[in-house]
Motif scaffolding. Structure first.
Motif, short mmCIF file in Angstrom:
data_model
loop_
_atom_site.label_atom_id
_atom_site.label_comp_id
_atom_site.label_asym_id
_atom_site.label_seq_id
_atom_site.Cartn_x
_atom_site.Cartn_y
_atom_site.Cartn_z
N GLN A 65 -2.26 -0.16 0.41
CA GLN A 65 -1.79 -0.63 1.74
C GLN A 65 -2.89 0.19 2.58
O GLN A 65 -3.15 -0.46 3.73
N ALA A 66 -3.28 1.31 2.64
CA ALA A 66 -4.34 1.75 3.51
C ALA A 66 -5.63 1.01 3.30
O ALA A 66 -6.19 0.78 4.45
N LEU A 67 -6.10 0.53 2.47
CA LEU A 67 -7.11 -0.21 2.24
C LEU A 67 -6.95 -1.68 2.79
O LEU A 67 -7.88 -1.97 3.78
N ALA A 68 -6.04 -2.31 2.71
CA ALA A 68 -5.64 -3.42 3.53
C ALA A 68 -5.63 -3.22 4.85
O ALA A 68 -6.02 -4.09 5.77
N ARG A 69 -5.01 -2.14 5.30
CA ARG A 69 -4.73 -1.83 6.83
C ARG A 69 -6.26 -1.80 7.36
O ARG A 69 -6.60 -2.23 8.44
N PHE A 70 -7.11 -0.76 6.41
CA PHE A 70 -8.55 -0.59 7.22
C PHE A 70 -9.61 -1.91 7.11
O PHE A 70 -9.99 -2.03 8.16
N LYS A 71 -9.29 -2.77 6.26
CA LYS A 71 -10.03 -3.84 6.25
C LYS A 71 -9.26 -5.02 7.49
O LYS A 71 -10.30 -5.48 8.19
N PRO B 78 -11.60 1.05 -3.18
CA PRO B 78 -9.89 0.99 -3.51
C PRO B 78 -9.57 2.41 -3.57
O PRO B 78 -8.41 2.70 -3.46
N ASN B 79 -10.24 3.30 -3.99
CA ASN B 79 -10.20 4.78 -3.98
C ASN B 79 -10.54 5.63 -3.00
O ASN B 79 -10.34 6.95 -2.96
N SER B 80 -11.18 5.02 -1.84
CA SER B 80 -11.65 5.73 -0.86
C SER B 80 -10.61 6.35 0.11
O SER B 80 -10.90 7.32 0.71
N LEU B 81 -9.69 5.67 0.26
CA LEU B 81 -8.51 6.06 1.35
C LEU B 81 -7.36 6.88 0.43
O LEU B 81 -7.01 6.34 -0.34
N PRO B 82 -6.85 8.03 1.24
CA PRO B 82 -5.83 8.52 0.49
C PRO B 82 -4.36 7.88 0.61
O PRO B 82 -4.16 7.24 1.66
N GLU B 83 -3.55 8.38 -0.05
CA GLU B 83 -2.11 7.95 0.03
C GLU B 83 -1.65 8.93 1.23
O GLU B 83 -2.13 9.92 1.43
N SER B 84 -0.55 8.19 2.02
CA SER B 84 -0.18 9.02 3.22
C SER B 84 1.30 8.74 3.48
O SER B 84 2.01 7.81 2.99
N TYR B 85 1.89 9.51 4.21
CA TYR B 85 3.35 9.27 4.74
C TYR B 85 2.97 9.23 6.33
O TYR B 85 2.29 9.84 6.93
N ARG B 86 3.78 8.24 6.97
CA ARG B 86 3.55 7.94 8.40
C ARG B 86 5.01 7.94 9.23
O ARG B 86 5.83 7.18 8.33
N PHE B 87 5.01 8.44 10.27
CA PHE B 87 6.37 8.15 11.05
C PHE B 87 5.84 8.58 12.64
O PHE B 87 4.79 8.89 12.90
N THR B 88 6.83 8.02 13.42
CA THR B 88 6.62 8.16 14.79
C THR B 88 7.56 9.19 15.33
O THR B 88 8.68 9.46 14.99
N TRP B 89 6.90 9.87 16.59
CA TRP B 89 8.14 10.80 17.25
C TRP B 89 7.72 10.55 18.69
O TRP B 89 6.59 10.21 19.23
N ARG B 90 8.89 10.64 19.54
CA ARG B 90 8.79 10.52 21.09
C ARG B 90 9.28 11.63 21.68
O ARG B 90 10.05 12.37 21.35
N GLY B 91 8.49 12.02 22.67
CA GLY B 91 9.09 13.29 23.61
C GLY B 91 8.03 13.62 24.53
O GLY B 91 6.79 13.12 24.65
N ALA B 92 8.18 14.36 25.32
CA ALA B 92 7.41 14.64 26.57
C ALA B 92 6.33 15.69 26.06
O ALA B 92 5.31 15.60 26.70
N THR B 93 6.70 16.41 25.22
CA THR B 93 5.38 17.11 24.59
C THR B 93 5.77 17.30 23.11
O THR B 93 6.83 16.72 22.45
N PHE B 94 4.85 17.66 22.21
CA PHE B 94 4.84 17.71 20.83
C PHE B 94 5.01 19.19 20.39
O PHE B 94 4.36 19.94 20.80
N ASP B 95 5.88 19.64 19.37
CA ASP B 95 5.96 20.84 18.96
C ASP B 95 5.58 20.81 17.33
O ASP B 95 6.21 20.05 16.40
N CYS B 96 4.50 21.39 17.05
CA CYS B 96 3.90 21.50 15.61
C CYS B 96 4.97 22.27 14.74
O CYS B 96 4.80 22.32 13.60
N GLU B 97 5.75 23.20 15.26
CA GLU B 97 6.57 24.14 14.31
C GLU B 97 7.24 23.39 13.05
O GLU B 97 7.31 23.79 12.06
N PRO B 98 7.93 22.30 13.52
CA PRO B 98 8.88 21.75 12.38
C PRO B 98 7.73 21.05 11.21
O PRO B 98 8.28 20.79 10.08
#
Length: 162
Positions: free
Chosen positions: A91-97, A112-132
């Motif tokens: 999926q990462a390779l397809a998105r890259f292409k 095909p093995n150049s890009l790593p597997e990953s988890y992705r998600f979205t967050w919304r807010g006025a600021t971002f807190d790295c603590e979690p």
């Protein structure tokens, strides 16, 4: 001839006059405070603008299924909107292409093995807190954590390192 007496305010109406004077003063103070708040709102003292942040957790090439599950479980506990999505290497390779379709020479350099597997998600807010996400970075199987901050009308895009 006797001088006429000066009119005097009867003692019973003095408390009423004092109450009216205090009431007028309070109305003036409240009007001034309301005007000040109105000016601050007009001049730009507003609620901070919410931004969108895309979070990507890149996994090591030798990550195990148990480690993937632990990462996903930890991410599910972190504040986010929407779903925590897993992206395989394919999926990462397809998105890259798709992203680099206008540069076929560059695309051909990525295998095909150049890009790593990953988890992705979205967050919304006025600021971002790295603590979690601090615990996520320390998990076995995690290679990198990248946060992309989308631009607003008055602020540029950027990235955050946690």
């Amino acid at each position: 001839m006797t001088e006429p007496e000066a009119p005097s305010t009867p003692r019973s109406s003095r408390p009423v006059l004092i109450a009216v004077a205090v009431l007028i003063a309070l109305v003036g103070i409240l009007a001034g405070a309301g005007g000040g708040v109105g000016y601050l709102l007009y001049a730009g003292f507003r609620k901070p603008v919410e931004r969108s942040y895309d979070i990507s957790v890149f996994l090591k090439s030798e990550v195990t299924e148990a480690q993937k599950t632990a990462v996903r479980d930890q991410l599910e506990r972190a504040p986010h909107q929407g779903e925590v999505k897993f992206e395989s290497r394919a999926q990462a390779l397809a998105r890259f292409k798709e992203l680099w379709k206008d540069d076929p020479e560059f695309v051909n350099q990525v295998g095909p093995n150049s890009l790593p597997e990953s988890y992705r998600f979205t967050w919304r807010g006025a600021t971002f807190d790295c603590e979690p996400l601090a615990a996520v970075r320390k998990l076995p199987g995690v290679n990198d954590l990248v946060i992309v901050m989308y631009p607003t009308k008055n602020e540029p895009a950027g990235s955050i390192r946690c």
